[in-house]
Design a protein around this motif. Sequence first.
Motif, PDB file in Angstrom:
ATOM      1  N   ALA A 312      -8.068  19.807 -20.579  1.00 39.65           N
ATOM      2  CA  ALA A 312      -7.583  21.083 -20.041  1.00 39.65           C
ATOM      3  C   ALA A 312      -8.709  21.873 -19.380  1.00 39.65           C
ATOM      4  O   ALA A 312      -8.513  22.483 -18.324  1.00 39.65           O
ATOM      5  N   ARG A 313      -9.887  21.867 -19.983  1.00 40.29           N
ATOM      6  CA  ARG A 313     -10.999  22.662 -19.418  1.00 40.29           C
ATOM      7  C   ARG A 313     -11.331  22.185 -18.012  1.00 40.29           C
ATOM      8  O   ARG A 313     -11.482  22.985 -17.084  1.00 40.29           O
ATOM      9  N   ASP A 314     -11.455  20.858 -17.849  1.00 38.06           N
ATOM     10  CA  ASP A 314     -11.774  20.323 -16.518  1.00 38.06           C
ATOM     11  C   ASP A 314     -10.678  20.691 -15.521  1.00 38.06           C
ATOM     12  O   ASP A 314     -10.945  20.986 -14.355  1.00 38.06           O
ATOM     13  N   ILE A 315      -9.429  20.636 -15.985  1.00 36.19           N
ATOM     14  CA  ILE A 315      -8.297  20.888 -15.084  1.00 36.19           C
ATOM     15  C   ILE A 315      -8.295  22.366 -14.659  1.00 36.19           C
ATOM     16  O   ILE A 315      -8.142  22.691 -13.478  1.00 36.19           O
ATOM     17  N   ILE A 316      -8.514  23.256 -15.629  1.00 34.94           N
ATOM     18  CA  ILE A 316      -8.539  24.689 -15.301  1.00 34.94           C
ATOM     19  C   ILE A 316      -9.777  25.005 -14.462  1.00 34.94           C
ATOM     20  O   ILE A 316      -9.689  25.696 -13.437  1.00 34.94           O
ATOM     21  N   ASP A 317     -10.920  24.463 -14.872  1.00 35.77           N
ATOM     22  CA  ASP A 317     -12.155  24.765 -14.134  1.00 35.77           C
ATOM     23  C   ASP A 317     -12.115  24.220 -12.705  1.00 35.77           C
ATOM     24  O   ASP A 317     -12.787  24.730 -11.821  1.00 35.77           O
ATOM     25  N   ALA A 318     -11.290  23.189 -12.486  1.00 35.64           N
ATOM     26  CA  ALA A 318     -11.133  22.664 -11.119  1.00 35.64           C
ATOM     27  C   ALA A 318     -10.184  23.544 -10.300  1.00 35.64           C
ATOM     28  O   ALA A 318      -9.959  23.280  -9.118  1.00 35.64           O
ATOM     29  N   GLY A 319      -9.593  24.556 -10.951  1.00 36.56           N
ATOM     30  CA  GLY A 319      -8.765  25.509 -10.192  1.00 36.56           C
ATOM     31  C   GLY A 319      -7.283  25.182 -10.165  1.00 36.56           C
ATOM     32  O   GLY A 319      -6.550  25.693  -9.320  1.00 36.56           O
ATOM     33  N   LEU A 320      -6.833  24.360 -11.093  1.00 37.68           N
ATOM     34  CA  LEU A 320      -5.390  24.065 -11.147  1.00 37.68           C
ATOM     35  C   LEU A 320      -4.676  25.023 -12.093  1.00 37.68           C
ATOM     36  O   LEU A 320      -5.310  25.720 -12.890  1.00 37.68           O
ATOM     37  N   ALA A 321      -3.359  25.022 -11.999  1.00 36.74           N
ATOM     38  CA  ALA A 321      -2.525  25.796 -12.943  1.00 36.74           C
ATOM     39  C   ALA A 321      -2.102  24.876 -14.075  1.00 36.74           C
ATOM     40  O   ALA A 321      -1.620  23.772 -13.832  1.00 36.74           O
ATOM     41  N   VAL A 322      -2.297  25.344 -15.306  1.00 39.96           N
ATOM     42  CA  VAL A 322      -1.876  24.583 -16.483  1.00 39.96           C
ATOM     43  C   VAL A 322      -0.709  25.292 -17.156  1.00 39.96           C
ATOM     44  O   VAL A 322      -0.715  26.517 -17.299  1.00 39.96           O
ATOM     45  N   ALA A 323       0.290  24.510 -17.538  1.00 44.21           N
ATOM     46  CA  ALA A 323       1.378  25.010 -18.382  1.00 44.21           C
ATOM     47  C   ALA A 323       1.380  24.185 -19.670  1.00 44.21           C
ATOM     48  O   ALA A 323       0.813  23.093 -19.704  1.00 44.21           O
ATOM     49  N   LEU A 324       1.980  24.728 -20.716  1.00 42.44           N
ATOM     50  CA  LEU A 324       2.043  24.027 -22.004  1.00 42.44           C
ATOM     51  C   LEU A 324       3.493  23.854 -22.423  1.00 42.44           C
ATOM     52  O   LEU A 324       4.327  24.723 -22.165  1.00 42.44           O
TER      53      LEU A 324
END
Length: 427
Positions: A312-324
């Motif tokens: 999740a950290r890499d995905i958020i830090d790459a600027g994507l939107a995360v949902a759970l």
Amino acid sequence: MKTDILIRNAAQMATCAGCDRPRRGKEMSYDIIMEDGWIAVAAGKIMGIGRGDIPGEIEVDEDTLVIDASGKTVLPGFVDPHTHLVHGGSREKELALKLEGVPYLEILKRGGGILSTVRATRAASEEELLEKARKSLDIMLLHGTTTVEAKSGYGLNLEDELKCLRVAETLNRQHPVDIVSTFLGAHAVPEEYRDKKEEYIDFLIQEVMPLVKRLGLAEFCDVFCEKGVFSVEESRKILTRAREMGYKLKIHADEIETLGGAELAGELRTVSADHLLAMSGKGLKKMKEGGVIAVLLPGTSFNLNVGKYARARDIIDAGLAVALATDYNPGSCPTENIQLILSLACLKMKMTPEEVVIAATINSAHAIDRGKEIGSLEVGKKADIVVLDIPNIEYLPYHFGINHVDKVIKDGKLVVDEQRLVYRDTR
Ligand code: IZC
Ligand code: ZN
């Protein structure tokens, strides 16, 4: 306008407001908290929101339900954007195999796993499936979930896929929780098509998908793109045809093996790609280019005991939107409790409390294309609100495994009070 419900004095209110698209990267932790908040509800919608004193134009009379939220935290109702809600039976008998270390895909290969749930679902009547799913929806609502996505995928023939989709449609009408339906005929190859996967795919594309669409029984189409299930090529074919038929797209991508599902999601610009534990760096890049929302399901990693979580950290830090999401299903994640998922997301994927709240509200609303109606506390949006018996949002993932919900307001009506269901059944 006369106020139906007024919530006041909230210690914290996470509005999740102020962005009309999914929040990406750093935006997932900006400006979401208001202290000493109030919120006014009329005719099912949010009509006012603010902090401190209630302005004079908010009309309160003896019919207004006034809720004192002192010491409590108020959030938008949770949106669970990935569940396998409607199914027969359960798979606790596979627990021993799981503990012996037999992998999930091996259990499926032996005719268990999804295929065992397919047998139970086919054997169940529509009424039985309805009552089982209704119980799960009640549990979800008690835990603060006000909208869910629900996939088919345990019928795997025309009659039983339609049966499951009708159950979701009926519950959407009868139960306070809103349901967004997804067709997942490509969840596994059914036993009668063993070694005839091409034929099964053609059957889905030619017979089932057009009819499901014509009957208005599903808004999204999804594929379980995984080694030994549906390949990237097969998934591309199914999803491309689905789009032509008017479906919005989702994909179970790179959960167990690095297959290229994330790249396909980026290429097709699916609304979401879900799981992503084994996503490649290239997959991440393609997802970003395609504006795809990453739906992460840490409850599944926990329950499958794979010792690995989505990055999740890499995905958020790459600027994507995360949902759970919970991924609620009888095999890899038998829990309806979204709050537990938020704790796992914090503790195991290093997401912050602000990020997990955004991920389970406004971003998950966007992951089912409902971001304009729900997912944040803003004037004009649906009044789907949870009052949690916690002093601040950090407390939510911190004190884990229990239910923090005190009250739930759905469509402007009190449906859970002091942890008990109080809605009038419309059956
Ligand atoms: O029944 O095992 N991953 N589908 C893909 C599932 C899990 C549900 C199940
Ligand atoms: Zn799933």
